[in-house]
Design an enzyme around this catalytic site. Structure first.
Site, PDB file in Angstrom:
ATOM      1  N   GLU A 162      12.052 -52.991   8.852  1.00  0.00           N
ATOM      2  CA  GLU A 162      11.665 -53.489  10.177  1.00  0.00           C
ATOM      3  C   GLU A 162      11.906 -52.417  11.229  1.00  0.00           C
ATOM      4  O   GLU A 162      12.897 -51.688  11.176  1.00  0.00           O
ATOM      5  CB  GLU A 162      12.455 -54.756  10.518  1.00  0.00           C
ATOM      6  CG  GLU A 162      12.072 -55.379  11.835  1.00  0.00           C
ATOM      7  CD  GLU A 162      12.782 -56.711  12.088  1.00  0.00           C
ATOM      8  OE1 GLU A 162      12.816 -57.142  13.247  1.00  0.00           O
ATOM      9  OE2 GLU A 162      13.306 -57.309  11.123  1.00  0.00           O
ATOM     10  N   GLU A 166      12.792 -54.549  21.557  1.00  0.00           N
ATOM     11  CA  GLU A 166      13.251 -55.864  21.979  1.00  0.00           C
ATOM     12  C   GLU A 166      13.733 -55.815  23.422  1.00  0.00           C
ATOM     13  O   GLU A 166      14.610 -55.014  23.759  1.00  0.00           O
ATOM     14  CB  GLU A 166      14.385 -56.351  21.081  1.00  0.00           C
ATOM     15  CG  GLU A 166      13.968 -56.530  19.634  1.00  0.00           C
ATOM     16  CD  GLU A 166      15.158 -56.590  18.676  1.00  0.00           C
ATOM     17  OE1 GLU A 166      15.149 -57.482  17.812  1.00  0.00           O
ATOM     18  OE2 GLU A 166      16.069 -55.764  18.803  1.00  0.00           O
TER      19      GLU A 166
END
Length: 346
Positions: A162, A166
């Site tokens: 991943e 964010e």
């Protein structure tokens, strides 16, 4: 899309399944790997102010990979321990913003809370991924763009891959870059946990106030992050955690808006900010570039301008629980040339 582009003069997931997070004991530190990277000369594949038709009609079939700014070495620095170091732009001198304060409520349990995920259906192994977005930052929220190996949530023989951007609910002027990897249990002979490399960065602006260009670049040699065409972080093969070379699986491109339970990471979610209506993460467009390993160049693969009222065949929507919220397909809305991810309550 030109009328929207003119509006902006300067472009400035422990999730249920997806994205890394901290915990309430504060175990989500900045890793301290902050070195200097100036902000002036990252090479863009396309002019961010050009129209969508100009971009798709561009004759630039081969794009040189973005390079570090002047004064930064063209190869990773090898430290005394024999490992390459992060490149992270210095936040020194950037404008900072006050922390978001959670609003106490007495009726939190009276509502059901909903988030949204735009789930990519295409699978990628390397590339450049761009989105022009206006983000959300309220206490408890996570507003994101990320690449994700679709079977990462599974245990046992499956690995985790991943790459994250964010925007955290604690502060509208701070975002987090992160890599998440995990070896399969079969490889180690025991239950394995995720390896992360969270770094928090100052924007120098409020990410909820206007649109900015976000990019993740994934190659066999390095993974990097850009904001408004400025390279902010670059991780190399050879770093101590070995995460770049462990990104071996095909990944899908995703965007989501949700609320986490980790108050140390994102602040306490009370839903008070949703009383007057939903909060929206706005996506103007998404561009995906292929990477040619032989020539080390990028070429535009496709662009989605979110015209019409339906998602294109590049996308699906999420419908699972993400801590404080249930991801609802109806909270992914395409209208007026934007895709909006909504956080709401009812």
């Amino acid at each position: 899309m030109n009328n929207k582009l003119i509006l902006s003069v300067a472009f400035g997931l422990c999730a249920g399944f997806f994205t890394a997070c901290g915990d309430d004991n504060g175990n989500n530190p900045d890793n301290g790997q902050i070195s200097d990277l100036s902000s002036s000369s990252a090479i863009l594949p396309v002019d961010p102010f050009s129209s969508s038709s100009e971009v798709l009609g561009s004759s630039a079939s081969d794009i040189v990979p973005p390079v570090p700014s002047e004064g930064v070495p063209a190869v990773p620095t090898i430290g005394a321990d024999g490992f390459a170091s992060h490149w992270v732009r210095s936040d020194e001198g950037l404008v900072t913003f006050p922390e978001n304060v959670s609003v106490p409520v007495d009726n939190f349990a009276d509502f059901t809370y909903y988030g949204a995920e735009l789930t990519g259906l295409d699978q990628f192994h390397y590339g450049r991924f761009e989105a022009r977005m206006k983000m959300v930052s309220i206490p408890g929220s996570v507003s994101s763009m990320f690449l994700y190996y679709d079977d990462s949530w599974k245990k046992g023989d499956y690995v985790w891959n991943e790459i994250d951007i964010e925007i955290l609910g604690k502060n509208p002027g701070v975002w987090q870059s992160n890599l998440i990897t995990r070896h399969s249990d079969e490889e180690t002979g025991k239950k394995t946990s995720n390896t992360t490399s969270e770094v928090k960065h100052q924007y120098g602006f409020d990410a909820t106030a206007d649109f900015h260009l976000y990019a993740m670049i994934w190659t066999p040699e390095y993974i990097s992050w850009e904001i408004d065409s400025v390279e902010v972080r670059r991780d190399y093969v050879g770093e101590k955690k070995g995460q770049v070379e462990f990104m071996t699986e095909e990944q899908s491109l995703r965007f989501n808006l949700w609320a986490a339970k980790s108050t140390a990471w994102v602040g306490k979610f009370t839903g008070a900010e949703l009383a007057d209506g939903p909060k929206a993460q706005w996506i103007d467009y998404v561009r995906v570039y292929k990477y040619d390993e032989a020539t080390k160049t990028f070429a535009l693969d496709w662009q989605d301008d979110f015209d019409g009222t339906d998602l294109s065949d590049h996308w699906a929507t999420g419908n699972w629980e993400m801590e404080h919220v249930m991801l609802s397909p109806s909270n992914v809305v395409v209208e007026d040339g934007y895709c909006k991810l909504l956080m709401s309550r009812e």
